[in-house]
Design a protein around this motif. Structure first.
Motif, short mmCIF file in Angstrom:
data_model
loop_
_atom_site.label_atom_id
_atom_site.label_comp_id
_atom_site.label_asym_id
_atom_site.label_seq_id
_atom_site.Cartn_x
_atom_site.Cartn_y
_atom_site.Cartn_z
N SER A 109 -2.24 2.26 -4.57
CA SER A 109 -1.95 3.65 -4.23
C SER A 109 -3.20 4.27 -3.64
O SER A 109 -4.28 4.18 -4.23
CB SER A 109 -1.50 4.43 -5.47
OG SER A 109 -0.25 3.97 -5.91
N TRP A 110 -3.03 4.91 -2.50
CA TRP A 110 -4.14 5.56 -1.81
C TRP A 110 -4.09 7.05 -2.10
O TRP A 110 -3.12 7.71 -1.78
CB TRP A 110 -4.05 5.31 -0.31
CG TRP A 110 -4.27 3.87 0.03
CD1 TRP A 110 -3.36 2.87 -0.05
CD2 TRP A 110 -5.49 3.28 0.47
NE1 TRP A 110 -3.94 1.68 0.33
CE2 TRP A 110 -5.25 1.91 0.66
CE3 TRP A 110 -6.75 3.79 0.74
CZ2 TRP A 110 -6.22 1.04 1.09
CZ3 TRP A 110 -7.72 2.92 1.18
CH2 TRP A 110 -7.46 1.56 1.35
N HIS B 288 0.87 -1.18 0.00
CA HIS B 288 0.00 0.00 0.00
C HIS B 288 0.90 1.23 0.00
O HIS B 288 1.81 1.33 0.83
CB HIS B 288 -0.89 0.02 1.25
CG HIS B 288 -1.79 -1.17 1.35
ND1 HIS B 288 -3.05 -1.20 0.80
CD2 HIS B 288 -1.61 -2.38 1.93
CE1 HIS B 288 -3.62 -2.36 1.04
NE2 HIS B 288 -2.75 -3.10 1.72
N ILE B 289 0.65 2.15 -0.91
CA ILE B 289 1.46 3.36 -1.03
C ILE B 289 0.58 4.56 -0.72
O ILE B 289 -0.44 4.78 -1.37
CB ILE B 289 2.07 3.49 -2.44
CG1 ILE B 289 2.91 2.24 -2.75
CG2 ILE B 289 2.91 4.76 -2.55
CD1 ILE B 289 3.38 2.16 -4.19
N ARG C 175 -6.01 14.39 4.37
CA ARG C 175 -6.90 13.39 3.79
C ARG C 175 -6.98 12.19 4.72
O ARG C 175 -6.14 12.01 5.59
CB ARG C 175 -6.36 12.92 2.43
CG ARG C 175 -6.16 14.02 1.43
CD ARG C 175 -7.12 13.87 0.28
NE ARG C 175 -6.97 14.98 -0.65
CZ ARG C 175 -6.54 14.87 -1.88
NH1 ARG C 175 -6.19 13.69 -2.35
NH2 ARG C 175 -6.47 15.92 -2.65
N ASN C 176 -7.94 11.34 4.50
CA ASN C 176 -8.09 10.14 5.34
C ASN C 176 -7.46 8.91 4.70
O ASN C 176 -7.74 7.78 5.09
CB ASN C 176 -9.55 9.90 5.67
CG ASN C 176 -10.37 9.54 4.45
OD1 ASN C 176 -9.90 9.64 3.32
ND2 ASN C 176 -11.60 9.12 4.66
N SER C 177 -6.58 9.11 3.71
CA SER C 177 -5.97 7.99 2.99
C SER C 177 -5.22 7.04 3.91
O SER C 177 -5.38 5.82 3.81
CB SER C 177 -5.01 8.51 1.91
OG SER C 177 -5.68 9.35 1.02
N LEU C 178 -4.39 7.57 4.79
CA LEU C 178 -3.61 6.71 5.69
C LEU C 178 -4.52 5.97 6.65
O LEU C 178 -4.37 4.77 6.86
CB LEU C 178 -2.57 7.52 6.46
CG LEU C 178 -1.72 6.72 7.45
CD1 LEU C 178 -1.00 5.56 6.77
CD2 LEU C 178 -0.74 7.62 8.16
N GLU C 179 -5.48 6.65 7.21
CA GLU C 179 -6.40 6.01 8.14
C GLU C 179 -7.17 4.88 7.47
O GLU C 179 -7.28 3.77 8.01
CB GLU C 179 -7.37 7.04 8.72
CG GLU C 179 -8.21 6.52 9.84
CD GLU C 179 -9.00 7.62 10.53
OE1 GLU C 179 -9.72 7.26 11.47
OE2 GLU C 179 -8.89 8.79 10.18
N SER C 180 -7.67 5.12 6.25
CA SER C 180 -8.39 4.08 5.50
C SER C 180 -7.46 2.92 5.17
O SER C 180 -7.85 1.76 5.29
CB SER C 180 -8.97 4.66 4.22
OG SER C 180 -9.94 5.64 4.50
#
Length: 99
Positions: free
Chosen positions: A97-98, A3-4, A12-17
């Protein structure tokens, strides 16, 4: 799976998701502003530390340095250079990629 995450966890909530949905044994690579998630003292420190029980977390060294965060990396986060980034992509069958 690799996961990148390239977005700041404060924007953004990318890392949390990503951390919530990553399967046990996956790897998470933090690049660009995503490296803020790998630093000590931030509000995401606890979430990242907890996730490291199931996933391996990496951070890109040049991006940490560019943001003045190279000396604030969480214990347990592996710091990689560009060659390490390439190695991680080659080692994993799939990459997500997130954004």
């Amino acid at each position: 799976m690799l996961h990148i995450v390239n977005k700041s966890p404060y924007e953004r909530n990318s890392l949390e998701s990503c951390l919530r949905l990553a399967s046990k044994g996956s790897a998470v690579l933090l690049i660009e502003d995503g490296v803020y998630g790998a630093t000590k003292g931030g509000s995401f420190e606890g979430k990242v530390l907890a996730a490291m029980a199931d996933v391996k977390v990496y951070a890109l060294a040049p991006d940490l340095s560019a943001r003045g965060m190279a000396d604030r990396v969480l214990d347990g986060v592996s710091v990689v250079d560009y060659g390490g980034f390439v190695d991680l992509v080659a080692e994993h069958t799939n990459c997500q990629s997130w954004l």
